[in-house]
Design a protein around this motif. Structure first.
Motif, PDB file in Angstrom:
ATOM      1  N   ALA A 117       0.761  -1.469   0.011  1.00 28.67           N
ATOM      2  CA  ALA A 117      -0.036   0.077  -0.161  1.00 28.67           C
ATOM      3  C   ALA A 117       0.748   1.402  -0.017  1.00 28.67           C
ATOM      4  CB  ALA A 117      -0.679  -0.088   1.246  1.00 28.67           C
ATOM      5  N   SER A 118       2.020   1.258   0.899  1.00 27.47           N
ATOM      6  CA  SER A 118       2.837   2.223   0.800  1.00 27.47           C
ATOM      7  C   SER A 118       3.483   2.643  -0.553  1.00 27.47           C
ATOM      8  CB  SER A 118       3.963   2.141   1.858  1.00 27.47           C
ATOM      9  OG  SER A 118       3.247   2.164   3.180  1.00 27.47           O
ATOM     10  N   SER A 119       4.018   1.387  -1.184  1.00 25.26           N
ATOM     11  CA  SER A 119       4.410   1.537  -2.524  1.00 25.26           C
ATOM     12  C   SER A 119       3.408   2.165  -3.716  1.00 25.26           C
ATOM     13  CB  SER A 119       4.943   0.222  -3.013  1.00 25.26           C
ATOM     14  OG  SER A 119       5.902  -0.281  -1.898  1.00 25.26           O
ATOM     15  N   LEU A 120       2.148   1.877  -3.504  1.00 28.65           N
ATOM     16  CA  LEU A 120       1.292   2.424  -4.229  1.00 28.65           C
ATOM     17  C   LEU A 120       0.890   3.611  -4.186  1.00 28.65           C
ATOM     18  CD1 LEU A 120      -0.962   1.391  -6.436  1.00 28.65           C
ATOM     19  CD2 LEU A 120      -2.617   0.890  -4.697  1.00 28.65           C
ATOM     20  N   GLY A 121       0.818   4.020  -2.984  1.00 32.61           N
ATOM     21  CA  GLY A 121       0.630   5.683  -2.597  1.00 32.61           C
ATOM     22  C   GLY A 121       1.813   6.259  -3.043  1.00 32.61           C
ATOM     23  N   GLY A 464      -1.992  17.956   6.141  1.00 31.81           N
ATOM     24  CA  GLY A 464      -3.544  17.601   6.461  1.00 31.81           C
ATOM     25  C   GLY A 464      -3.835  16.590   5.265  1.00 31.81           C
ATOM     26  N   THR A 465      -2.761  16.041   4.581  1.00 34.53           N
ATOM     27  CA  THR A 465      -3.209  15.064   3.432  1.00 34.53           C
ATOM     28  C   THR A 465      -2.776  13.830   4.036  1.00 34.53           C
ATOM     29  OG1 THR A 465      -0.738  15.480   2.445  1.00 34.53           O
ATOM     30  CG2 THR A 465      -2.700  16.763   1.561  1.00 34.53           C
ATOM     31  N   LEU A 466      -3.157  12.642   3.367  1.00 38.03           N
ATOM     32  CA  LEU A 466      -2.756  11.376   3.667  1.00 38.03           C
ATOM     33  C   LEU A 466      -1.400  10.983   3.476  1.00 38.03           C
ATOM     34  CD1 LEU A 466      -5.944   9.523   2.281  1.00 38.03           C
ATOM     35  CD2 LEU A 466      -5.545  10.128   4.701  1.00 38.03           C
ATOM     36  N   THR A 467      -1.112  10.043   4.271  1.00 35.56           N
ATOM     37  CA  THR A 467       0.520   9.319   4.114  1.00 35.56           C
ATOM     38  C   THR A 467       0.453   8.542   3.017  1.00 35.56           C
ATOM     39  OG1 THR A 467       0.120   7.702   5.650  1.00 35.56           O
ATOM     40  CG2 THR A 467       1.012   9.543   6.444  1.00 35.56           C
ATOM     41  N   PHE A 468       1.639   7.978   2.434  1.00 38.85           N
ATOM     42  CA  PHE A 468       1.865   7.270   1.346  1.00 38.85           C
ATOM     43  C   PHE A 468       0.855   5.897   1.732  1.00 38.85           C
ATOM     44  CE2 PHE A 468       6.083   9.220   0.157  1.00 38.85           C
ATOM     45  CZ  PHE A 468       5.241  10.372  -0.472  1.00 38.85           C
TER      46      PHE A 468
END
Length: 530
Positions: A117-121, A464-468
């Motif tokens: 998921a982190s890689s995709l983000g 305020g944004t999402l993490t990877f």
């Protein structure tokens, strides 16, 4: 992106499998039984290796020839506890060890899921940002795209090359960014390419597509297989063994009772045919005849002329009884009395007979010898018969007035049983379209719940944004939501849903705006979700 997304989906299915196993003691015990041969084999190997190690340490070298009794004694000493434990501990030890093993596998799968998921983000946020707004001129656009593409390709190569293993998949984002920034910093200042010679990017893309990406897919597949659910053979060895051992017995029973089985099949077929004929076709034919006023299909409790015949017979019996007793006057007066008595009889008045009956009861023996008492009694029996037929005639008229209702009532059981059977048969062999729609709506509601949960439990960055990691999980959940929505929504609703998904995945809006989009989806498409 597809590779990392598929990894997240596959890992999620395996995690759900382990959650089901951990959530039920019965499933955990079944897993312990399914994996018991492998555990026994591992225990034996452990015992042999331990014994060989002891002999090697003592300088024995080669293991001498041993008998089976000595081998069993070695295994027994290795398995024997140092202290006597209660019986329930001995029974629960495999159960507890299985739960511990399942938790470890689930933990490893969750680490893989967060890694993918982190890689995709990271890919979505850092590698696919081809923003060229406000840039004019062909050369300026080419320079901008060249720099962006070169950085993105280098980032992809570094991501696939330096991706950590399962055991070390913690704090992925900081490590990824540091490694990628280090790799990009090692590039020449001019990126090693020119406008006419993008050779470095082509080599990097070839290396990614030809070596790094297939290698990553293979490693992911092996890791998921190692930590996922057991193989089909492990899960089904016990039923297959039972079927193999009982196959001959089943064939013997089938052979010996072959004629009975054929008779059962024949009886089932004939029963089905008779049910269809007697409870569906025949009531339906009668119902159609009722609608068309077919006299053959009318409900009747007695024949039409039965009441008239019995009433005429009663009139004659009463008149004969009165004439025989000589209670009438001369002829002109007798004709009027006969008409009056006949009218009273039709109304149910038997006063002359009842008066004679009462007089004869004073002297029953004389009345019996003379016959008047018996005649009066028989006339009353005939009157009772006429009254019963009049009552039945009223019931018959009531049934005829509600004949259509009774026709539907008689047809309903057969139609209901036939409909239920056809519904089951179509659900068993058909496409199950209705059941699929209901299941898709349930999946859509579940996917929307996962989207809301990801946003609610996310830890926003300083901007305020999402993490990877959270952004990658949101991408996977949104993809699952869109995939189920395509099968449920149509036309304008589907186009508007695509717009809502784009608003949901716009990371620049911030987590609060994204939660508002989720709320908008929930009430806008509540018809298909709830």
């Amino acid at each position: 992106m597809n590779v990392f997304h598929d990894n997240v989906q596959d890992i999620s299915e395996e995690v759900l499998y382990w959650d089901d196993v951990l959530g039920s003691n019965w499933y955990t015990g079944l897993y312990a039984l399914q994996t018991s041969p492998d555990r026994i084999w591992s225990c034996i190997n452990c015992c042999l290796l331990h014994r060989e190690k002891q002999r090697t340490q003592r300088g024995w070298g080669v293991i001498p020839q041993v008998s089976w009794v000595q081998f069993y004694n070695v295994v027994h000493r290795c398995l024997k506890p140092t202290k006597m434990r209660p019986l329930h501990n001995l029974i629960l030890s495999p159960f507890v060890s299985c739960r511990s093993e399942i938790r470890q596998k689930r933990k490893a799968l969750m680490a893989m899921k967060l890694e993918s998921a982190s890689s995709l983000g990271l890919i979505m946020e850092q590698c696919l940002s081809f923003e060229t707004e406000g840039v004019h001129g062909e050369y300026a656009v080419n320079d901008h795209l060249r720099d962006t593409i070169c950085r993105s390709v280098t980032m992809l190569e570094s991501l696939l090359k330096r991706m950590p293993q399962i055991s070390g998949s913690t704090h992925l984002e900081a490590g990824y960014l540091n490694i990628i920034d280090h790799d990009i910093a090692r590039l020449p200042s001019d990126l090693g390419i020119s406008e006419q010679n993008p050779g470095l990017v082509i080599k990097q893309l070839s290396r990614i597509l030809g070596a790094l990406l297939p290698s990553h897919m293979e490693k992911s597949r092996k890791a998921i297989k190692a930590h996922g659910r057991p193989s089909y053979l492990v899960r089904c060895w016990l039923p297959l063994l039972v079927a193999l051992l009982s196959g001959s017995t089943f064939l013997k029973i089938l052979t010996s009772r072959w004629h009975e089985i054929l008779r059962w099949i024949t009886d089932i077929g004939s029963t089905t045919f008779e049910f269809w004929s007697n409870w569906v076709v025949e009531p339906l034919r009668k119902l159609i005849g009722t609608i068309r006023h077919d006299e053959r299909s009318e409900i009747a409790l007695m024949s039409k002329n039965s009441l008239e015949a019995d009433r005429a017979s009663l009139e004659r019996m009463v008149l004969d009884f009165v004439l025989d007793r000589g209670e009438l006057g001369h002829e002109q007066l007798a004709a009027q009395q006969i008409q009056s008595i006949t009218a009273k009889i039709r109304e149910g008045d038997l006063t002359p007979v009842l008066r004679a009956y009462e007089n004869d009861l004073r002297k029953p023996f004389v009345g019996t010898i003379r016959g008047d008492l018996i005649r009066a009694l028989l006339i009353q029996i005939q009157k009772t018969k006429v009254d019963v037929e009049i009552a039945i005639g009223g019931i018959d008229s009531l049934l005829k007035s509600q004949e259509l209702v009774f026709g539907f009532v008689g047809l309903t059981p057969g139609i209901m049983v036939t409909y239920a059977f056809l519904r089951w048969l179509l659900g068993l062999f058909g496409n199950r379209k209705g059941l699929q729609i209901g299941r898709r709506q349930h999946e859509m509601r579940h996917a929307l719940r996962n989207v809301d949960r990801t946003l609610t439990l996310s830890t926003p960055t300083d901007s305020g944004t999402l993490t990877f990691k959270d952004y990658g999980l949101l991408l996977c959940d949104a993809e699952a939501l869109l995939r189920t929505a395509v099968t449920v929504l149509k036309g304008v609703d589907l186009r508007e849903f695509h717009e809502d998904i784009n608003d949901l995945l716009d990371i620049r809006n911030g987590v609060s705006r994204q939660l508002q989009v989720v709320n908008r989806i929930s009430w806008t498409y509540s018809r298909w979700i709830r």
